[in-house]
Design a protein around this motif. Structure first.
Motif, PDB file in Angstrom:
ATOM      1  N   PRO A  30      50.649  54.515  52.346  1.00 53.25           N
ATOM      2  CA  PRO A  30      51.906  54.241  53.328  1.00 53.25           C
ATOM      3  C   PRO A  30      51.603  53.149  54.126  1.00 53.25           C
ATOM      4  CG  PRO A  30      50.452  55.981  53.923  1.00 53.25           C
ATOM      5  CD  PRO A  30      50.063  55.773  52.431  1.00 53.25           C
ATOM      6  N   LEU A  31      50.273  52.332  54.364  1.00 49.43           N
ATOM      7  CA  LEU A  31      50.000  51.468  55.191  1.00 49.43           C
ATOM      8  C   LEU A  31      49.681  50.132  54.561  1.00 49.43           C
ATOM      9  CD1 LEU A  31      48.598  53.135  58.090  1.00 49.43           C
ATOM     10  CD2 LEU A  31      50.731  52.304  58.242  1.00 49.43           C
ATOM     11  N   HIS A  32      50.438  49.948  53.318  1.00 45.03           N
ATOM     12  CA  HIS A  32      49.919  48.627  52.616  1.00 45.03           C
ATOM     13  C   HIS A  32      51.350  48.094  52.148  1.00 45.03           C
ATOM     14  CE1 HIS A  32      48.207  45.844  49.685  1.00 45.03           C
ATOM     15  NE2 HIS A  32      47.248  46.123  50.101  1.00 45.03           N
ATOM     16  N   PRO A  33      51.473  46.687  52.188  1.00 40.55           N
ATOM     17  CA  PRO A  33      52.616  46.136  51.983  1.00 40.55           C
ATOM     18  C   PRO A  33      53.040  46.143  50.504  1.00 40.55           C
ATOM     19  CG  PRO A  33      51.073  44.259  52.520  1.00 40.55           C
ATOM     20  CD  PRO A  33      50.488  45.814  52.863  1.00 40.55           C
ATOM     21  N   THR A  34      51.922  46.056  49.501  1.00 38.81           N
ATOM     22  CA  THR A  34      52.143  46.088  48.212  1.00 38.81           C
ATOM     23  C   THR A  34      51.450  47.211  47.540  1.00 38.81           C
ATOM     24  OG1 THR A  34      50.457  44.305  47.586  1.00 38.81           O
ATOM     25  CG2 THR A  34      52.572  43.532  48.270  1.00 38.81           C
ATOM     26  N   PRO A  35      51.630  48.449  47.673  1.00 36.01           N
ATOM     27  CA  PRO A  35      50.681  49.288  47.240  1.00 36.01           C
ATOM     28  C   PRO A  35      50.768  49.585  45.455  1.00 36.01           C
ATOM     29  CG  PRO A  35      52.741  50.515  48.202  1.00 36.01           C
ATOM     30  CD  PRO A  35      52.625  49.047  48.420  1.00 36.01           C
ATOM     31  N   LYS A  36      51.590  49.217  45.030  1.00 38.31           N
ATOM     32  CA  LYS A  36      51.774  49.260  43.467  1.00 38.31           C
ATOM     33  C   LYS A  36      51.850  47.934  42.651  1.00 38.31           C
ATOM     34  CE  LYS A  36      51.720  53.669  43.600  1.00 38.31           C
ATOM     35  NZ  LYS A  36      50.396  54.363  43.101  1.00 38.31           N
ATOM     36  N   SER A  37      51.525  46.957  43.411  1.00 36.84           N
ATOM     37  CA  SER A  37      51.360  45.673  42.602  1.00 36.84           C
ATOM     38  C   SER A  37      50.458  45.780  41.709  1.00 36.84           C
ATOM     39  CB  SER A  37      51.280  44.360  43.580  1.00 36.84           C
ATOM     40  OG  SER A  37      50.087  44.514  44.286  1.00 36.84           O
ATOM     41  N   ARG A  38      50.618  45.152  40.436  1.00 38.80           N
ATOM     42  CA  ARG A  38      49.703  45.140  39.435  1.00 38.80           C
ATOM     43  C   ARG A  38      49.722  43.630  38.519  1.00 38.80           C
ATOM     44  NH1 ARG A  38      49.722  51.122  38.249  1.00 38.80           N
ATOM     45  NH2 ARG A  38      49.283  51.744  40.368  1.00 38.80           N
ATOM     46  N   GLU A  39      49.608  42.812  39.272  1.00 42.46           N
ATOM     47  CA  GLU A  39      49.427  41.525  38.826  1.00 42.46           C
ATOM     48  C   GLU A  39      48.524  40.965  38.018  1.00 42.46           C
ATOM     49  OE1 GLU A  39      49.089  38.986  42.386  1.00 42.46           O
ATOM     50  OE2 GLU A  39      50.972  38.277  41.942  1.00 42.46           O
ATOM     51  N   GLY A  40      48.936  40.649  36.594  1.00 38.75           N
ATOM     52  CA  GLY A  40      47.932  40.324  35.569  1.00 38.75           C
ATOM     53  C   GLY A  40      48.103  41.453  34.357  1.00 38.75           C
ATOM     54  N   LEU A  41      48.930  42.557  34.686  1.00 35.26           N
ATOM     55  CA  LEU A  41      49.209  43.521  33.616  1.00 35.26           C
ATOM     56  C   LEU A  41      50.501  43.156  32.877  1.00 35.26           C
ATOM     57  CD1 LEU A  41      48.332  47.218  34.815  1.00 35.26           C
ATOM     58  CD2 LEU A  41      46.992  45.637  33.426  1.00 35.26           C
ATOM     59  N   LEU A  53      34.804  52.370  36.744  1.00 34.17           N
ATOM     60  CA  LEU A  53      34.707  51.050  35.952  1.00 34.17           C
ATOM     61  C   LEU A  53      34.929  49.833  36.954  1.00 34.17           C
ATOM     62  CD1 LEU A  53      36.593  52.189  32.992  1.00 34.17           C
ATOM     63  CD2 LEU A  53      34.091  52.425  33.279  1.00 34.17           C
ATOM     64  N   SER A  54      34.405  48.686  36.792  1.00 28.77           N
ATOM     65  CA  SER A  54      34.851  47.462  37.418  1.00 28.77           C
ATOM     66  C   SER A  54      36.196  47.191  36.913  1.00 28.77           C
ATOM     67  CB  SER A  54      33.909  46.509  36.982  1.00 28.77           C
ATOM     68  OG  SER A  54      32.778  46.427  38.118  1.00 28.77           O
ATOM     69  N   LEU A  55      37.125  46.618  37.462  1.00 31.03           N
ATOM     70  CA  LEU A  55      38.322  46.136  36.931  1.00 31.03           C
ATOM     71  C   LEU A  55      38.802  44.798  38.081  1.00 31.03           C
ATOM     72  CD1 LEU A  55      40.393  46.641  35.038  1.00 31.03           C
ATOM     73  CD2 LEU A  55      41.703  48.248  36.716  1.00 31.03           C
ATOM     74  N   ALA A  56      38.787  43.808  37.318  1.00 28.25           N
ATOM     75  CA  ALA A  56      39.019  42.467  38.215  1.00 28.25           C
ATOM     76  C   ALA A  56      40.642  42.422  38.222  1.00 28.25           C
ATOM     77  CB  ALA A  56      38.537  41.227  37.362  1.00 28.25           C
ATOM     78  N   LEU A  57      41.391  43.295  37.918  1.00 27.77           N
ATOM     79  CA  LEU A  57      42.691  43.192  38.453  1.00 27.77           C
ATOM     80  C   LEU A  57      43.045  43.000  39.897  1.00 27.77           C
ATOM     81  CD1 LEU A  57      44.596  45.950  36.188  1.00 27.77           C
ATOM     82  CD2 LEU A  57      45.286  43.340  36.341  1.00 27.77           C
ATOM     83  N   HIS A  58      44.005  42.350  40.350  1.00 32.47           N
ATOM     84  CA  HIS A  58      44.433  42.556  41.447  1.00 32.47           C
ATOM     85  C   HIS A  58      45.204  44.052  41.860  1.00 32.47           C
ATOM     86  CE1 HIS A  58      44.061  38.069  42.618  1.00 32.47           C
ATOM     87  NE2 HIS A  58      43.454  38.895  43.546  1.00 32.47           N
TER      88      HIS A  58
END
Length: 406
Positions: A165-176, A295-300
């Motif tokens: 609730p205190l993040h401007p882009t909580p569901k952004s998934r750039e790169g998918l 797991l490591s995940l290099a997604l933004h």
């Protein structure tokens, strides 16, 4: 379904996959509230107990009037949709993308590349949130997870539809791509087989404090068990599970490509039973398995790439040893129902120079939850529950406190 990394195909989606105006309105309202909470916290204008919050926008020569529906002492305020000061009553309220652009401009007088990136991620987050809301509504069967025979821990982890609730882009998934988002998103109840790599012993870095009946179990032994229905490694090699998206990204990095070319890493492919992403996306769960895998995940994801640092791998094992050494018994004598989920083992890759190869690692996390354990992800438990009306009028006034529908 396309394989990870395959080009996205264009076509007419099924009607059940298309968010309605109501889902978009609910997603817009939630994102606008997040942006306003962040601005109030970072820029300092105090939200009044009632009435409107006035936000001057000198860089744009205007101001915002924001209805305050609830002022929270912890910063979890509830806001209505903002309007530009002086705009006619017939003008629509300010949407999330416009609000992001206006606020970004205030930070420096010019949005610049960071501001443009923020606006793009806000748009992506709104769009994906609307899809999540539509999918959850379309897949609702009217029964509780327990009645449906669902793993209750996994159901709780998949219930966080609106995000932080205190993040401007909580569901952004750039790169998918859209196909990847459907497989890798907990909100869409995705699942996928892990991608397995065999690691030569000369490159293997590992530690384990996992014990069974007083005997230590190594991390390679643990990953081999978890791959029982998957590939078998060449003699002497250890099995390293990776997120499929991560392997697609890693194989193009020079350090990883060189190890693959030299045969020190061997690509065994995506195989085995499906695993399910939890609320963090990169930690995966399989019902009944003794361990989860971080797991490591290099997604933004939100605003950072989530690749494990070597110090984090060491820290998890050290904390487990500390707790097992007596500290956990001390607190459980006073608070018997309190415990901490443990990360007692890890496996990673070192390069020929002895340094860590970033992104080639896994944390083996103890899974204390049985499928029937009625547990809750606290973030999902206290999150607003969005309601999208058929007429598209969803908004903050249509949002009730409580756990999202699952």
């Amino acid at each position: 379904m396309p394989t990870p990394g395959a080009p996205a195909t264009l076509g007419v989606p099924k009607s059940a996959d298309v968010p309605t105006a109501g889902h978009h309105a609910a997603a817009q309202a939630a994102t606008v509230e997040n942006l306003l909470r962040c601005w109030v916290r970072e820029a300092g204008p105090d939200a009044p107990d009632d009435g409107d919050l006035h936000i001057p926008l000198p860089a744009s020569g205007t101001a915002l009037a924001v209805p305050v529906r609830y002022r929270s002492p912890t910063g979890h305020h509830r806001f209505g949709l903002p309007r530009l000061a002086g705009a006619p009553a017939s003008a629509p309220p300010v949407d999330a993308v416009t609000l992001a652009a206006l606020l970004a401009r205030e930070s420096s007088g010019d949005p610049g590349p960071d501001g443009i990136d923020l606006v793009a991620r806000v748009a992506d987050s709104v769009r994906r949130t609307a899809v999540f809301l539509r999918d959850r509504e379309a897949s609702a069967d009217g029964g509780s997870p327990a009645e449906a025979g669902t793993d209750l821990f996994l159901a709780a982890e998949q219930a966080l539809l609106l995000g932080h609730p205190l993040h401007p882009t909580p569901k952004s998934r750039e790169g998918l791509t859209e196909a990847e988002a459907r497989r890798y998103s907990p909100e869409l109840r995705g699942s996928f087989p892990l991608h397995w790599v065999a690691v030569a012993p000369s490159l293997l870095a590992t530690d384990s404090a996992w014990t069974e009946r007083g005997r230590r179990v190594t991390a390679p032994d643990l990953t081999a068990r978890l791959a029982a229905d998957g590939p078998a490694p060449p003699d002497g090699y250890a099995l390293l599970p990776l997120h499929p998206w991560q392997f697609r990204a890693l194989r193009h990095r020079p350090a990883t490509a060189a190890l693959l070319d030299a045969g020190l890493l061997r690509d065994l492919g995506a195989r085995g039973a499906p695993w399910h992403p939890t609320s963090s996306l990169r930690t995966v769960h399989r019902s009944g398995a003794p361990a989860m895998l971080k797991l490591s995940l290099a997604l933004h994801i939100t605003n950072s790439r989530r690749e494990n640092l070597r110090k984090e791998l060491h820290r998890g094992v050290e904390v487990h040893r500390l707790l097992r050494g007596g500290l956990s018994r001390q607190w459980q004598a006073v608070h018997p129902d309190f415990d901490i989920v443990r990360d007692p083992a890890w496996l990673a890759v070192d390069g020929p120079d002895g340094g860590p190869v970033r992104g080639l690692d896994v944390v083996v996390r103890h899974n204390p939850f049985r499928p029937s354990d009625d547990v809750s992800c606290v973030a999902g438990l206290v999150a607003p529950r969005p309601h999208a009306r058929v007429d598209g009028s969803g908004g903050p006034e249509d949002t009730d406190a409580g756990a999202p529908r699952s």
